[in-house]
Design a protein around this motif. Structure first.
Motif, PDB file in Angstrom:
ATOM      1  N   PRO A  30      40.201  32.107  36.802  1.00  0.00           N
ATOM      2  CA  PRO A  30      40.951  30.770  36.494  1.00  0.00           C
ATOM      3  C   PRO A  30      42.586  30.962  37.148  1.00  0.00           C
ATOM      4  O   PRO A  30      43.074  29.916  37.875  1.00  0.00           O
ATOM      5  N   ALA A  31      43.265  31.869  37.062  1.00  0.00           N
ATOM      6  CA  ALA A  31      44.292  32.198  37.722  1.00  0.00           C
ATOM      7  C   ALA A  31      44.263  32.450  39.098  1.00  0.00           C
ATOM      8  O   ALA A  31      45.137  31.834  39.918  1.00  0.00           O
ATOM      9  N   LEU A  32      42.991  33.050  39.662  1.00  0.00           N
ATOM     10  CA  LEU A  32      42.972  33.234  41.004  1.00  0.00           C
ATOM     11  C   LEU A  32      42.650  31.604  41.700  1.00  0.00           C
ATOM     12  O   LEU A  32      43.357  31.443  42.688  1.00  0.00           O
ATOM     13  N   ARG A  33      42.038  30.991  41.091  1.00  0.00           N
ATOM     14  CA  ARG A  33      41.671  29.453  41.426  1.00  0.00           C
ATOM     15  C   ARG A  33      43.106  28.730  41.691  1.00  0.00           C
ATOM     16  O   ARG A  33      43.212  28.148  42.533  1.00  0.00           O
ATOM     17  N   SER A  34      43.807  28.784  40.599  1.00  0.00           N
ATOM     18  CA  SER A  34      45.090  28.179  40.742  1.00  0.00           C
ATOM     19  C   SER A  34      46.018  28.624  41.796  1.00  0.00           C
ATOM     20  O   SER A  34      46.736  27.932  42.398  1.00  0.00           O
ATOM     21  N   ALA A  35      46.033  30.023  41.840  1.00  0.00           N
ATOM     22  CA  ALA A  35      46.681  30.498  43.065  1.00  0.00           C
ATOM     23  C   ALA A  35      46.319  29.975  44.290  1.00  0.00           C
ATOM     24  O   ALA A  35      47.218  29.551  45.181  1.00  0.00           O
ATOM     25  N   VAL A  49      39.244  30.108  47.777  1.00  0.00           N
ATOM     26  CA  VAL A  49      38.737  29.932  46.495  1.00  0.00           C
ATOM     27  C   VAL A  49      38.928  28.662  46.013  1.00  0.00           C
ATOM     28  O   VAL A  49      39.788  28.361  45.424  1.00  0.00           O
ATOM     29  N   ASP A  50      37.787  27.816  46.051  1.00  0.00           N
ATOM     30  CA  ASP A  50      37.811  26.362  45.589  1.00  0.00           C
ATOM     31  C   ASP A  50      37.166  26.152  44.240  1.00  0.00           C
ATOM     32  O   ASP A  50      37.440  24.979  43.750  1.00  0.00           O
ATOM     33  N   LEU A  56      34.290  33.841  41.173  1.00  0.00           N
ATOM     34  CA  LEU A  56      33.337  34.850  40.795  1.00  0.00           C
ATOM     35  C   LEU A  56      32.742  35.613  42.053  1.00  0.00           C
ATOM     36  O   LEU A  56      32.506  36.886  41.865  1.00  0.00           O
ATOM     37  N   MET A  57      32.436  34.822  43.210  1.00  0.00           N
ATOM     38  CA  MET A  57      32.118  35.753  44.430  1.00  0.00           C
ATOM     39  C   MET A  57      33.280  36.465  45.110  1.00  0.00           C
ATOM     40  O   MET A  57      32.966  37.725  45.517  1.00  0.00           O
ATOM     41  N   PHE A  58      34.422  35.999  44.810  1.00  0.00           N
ATOM     42  CA  PHE A  58      35.512  36.922  45.115  1.00  0.00           C
ATOM     43  C   PHE A  58      35.516  38.175  44.478  1.00  0.00           C
ATOM     44  O   PHE A  58      35.843  39.191  44.784  1.00  0.00           O
ATOM     45  N   VAL A  59      35.367  37.997  43.339  1.00  0.00           N
ATOM     46  CA  VAL A  59      35.470  39.294  42.404  1.00  0.00           C
ATOM     47  C   VAL A  59      34.514  39.970  42.515  1.00  0.00           C
ATOM     48  O   VAL A  59      34.387  41.362  42.632  1.00  0.00           O
ATOM     49  N   GLU A  60      33.186  39.705  42.717  1.00  0.00           N
ATOM     50  CA  GLU A  60      31.871  40.399  43.082  1.00  0.00           C
ATOM     51  C   GLU A  60      32.041  41.006  44.353  1.00  0.00           C
ATOM     52  O   GLU A  60      31.794  42.064  44.340  1.00  0.00           O
ATOM     53  N   SER A  81      52.955  39.853  30.280  1.00  0.00           N
ATOM     54  CA  SER A  81      52.534  38.643  29.987  1.00  0.00           C
ATOM     55  C   SER A  81      51.061  38.252  30.545  1.00  0.00           C
ATOM     56  O   SER A  81      50.375  37.475  30.157  1.00  0.00           O
ATOM     57  N   GLY A  82      50.687  39.296  31.427  1.00  0.00           N
ATOM     58  CA  GLY A  82      49.366  39.264  31.983  1.00  0.00           C
ATOM     59  C   GLY A  82      49.295  38.105  33.094  1.00  0.00           C
ATOM     60  O   GLY A  82      48.171  37.925  33.422  1.00  0.00           O
ATOM     61  N   LEU A  83      50.465  37.399  33.444  1.00  0.00           N
ATOM     62  CA  LEU A  83      50.149  36.416  34.666  1.00  0.00           C
ATOM     63  C   LEU A  83      49.966  37.190  35.696  1.00  0.00           C
ATOM     64  O   LEU A  83      50.573  38.076  36.509  1.00  0.00           O
ATOM     65  N   LEU A  84      48.907  36.617  36.636  1.00  0.00           N
ATOM     66  CA  LEU A  84      48.618  36.717  37.876  1.00  0.00           C
ATOM     67  C   LEU A  84      49.789  36.427  38.728  1.00  0.00           C
ATOM     68  O   LEU A  84      50.107  35.186  38.804  1.00  0.00           O
ATOM     69  N   VAL A  85      50.164  37.463  39.607  1.00  0.00           N
ATOM     70  CA  VAL A  85      51.389  37.186  40.468  1.00  0.00           C
ATOM     71  C   VAL A  85      51.182  37.670  42.052  1.00  0.00           C
ATOM     72  O   VAL A  85      51.747  36.965  42.842  1.00  0.00           O
TER      73      VAL A  85
END
Length: 185
Positions: A30-35, A49-50, A56-60, A81-85
């Motif tokens: 979710p954070a990756l998609r937001s970025a 990443v749309d 999920l493919m990005f992670v895999e 915070s665990g916030l993806l930066v």
């Protein structure tokens, strides 16, 4: 083989939170998609990443590349915070070669806060330590010539400008900069 449980840390600074660099996980999607909704980020990256599936493919892909020793990608999070930066990666197409490439991006909400140089420094130190026995002597940082922010990150991170590279369409339609950092003896 480098275990996929690697975690790198950047200590907190008076005005900056501690950072944690760790391999990508499904929970990051979710954070990756937001970025990736940021048009500036999309301009400099090759793989959009749309959707959830793309994430999920990005992670895999990152897991597979890690297991095969081709690419070691890290999600960069604010530790408390665990916030993806950000994202940072070591690309090592020739496992026994003297050079490898580093790459990174910073989420829009984290730009201008020193995230990229700190994360890149942690990745650089880890890369030279982890691959010293494999003969790693230099790290290359490549970016499109008009990406001034990446030029600043390279300079702040001790990557010296080495050359302007010609365009190589279609993958690299514009000329680029090569910055280099060498292992300390």
């Amino acid at each position: 083989m480098i275990p996929s449980s690697v975690a790198l840390r950047c200590p907190a600074q008076p005005d900056r939170p501690a950072l944690l660099l760790r391999p990508w996980e499904e929970a990051d999607v979710p954070a990756l998609r937001s970025a990736y909704r940021d048009p500036v980020l999309r301009r400099w990256t090759r793989y959009p990443v749309d959707s959830e599936r793309d994430g999920l493919m990005f992670v895999e892909d990152h897991r597979r590349d890690w297991a095969e020793g081709r690419r070691f990608g890290f999600a960069v999070l604010e530790e408390d915070s665990g916030l993806l930066v950000a994202n940072t990666a070591l690309k090592r197409p020739d496992a026994d070669g003297p050079s490898a490439e580093v790459g990174y991006w910073t989420a829009a909400h984290a730009r201008g806060r020193g995230v990229a140089p700190r994360a890149l420094e942690a990745l650089t130190a880890w890369s030279f330590a982890a691959f010293a026995g494999a003969g790693l002597e230099r790290l290359d940082l490549l970016h499109q010539e008009d990406n001034e922010a990446s030029c600043r990150v390279a300079a702040k991170s001790g990557y010296a400008f080495e050359a302007t590279l010609p365009a190589a369409p279609p993958e690299f339609p514009l000329s680029g900069h090569l910055h280099v950092r060498r292992a300390r003896a």
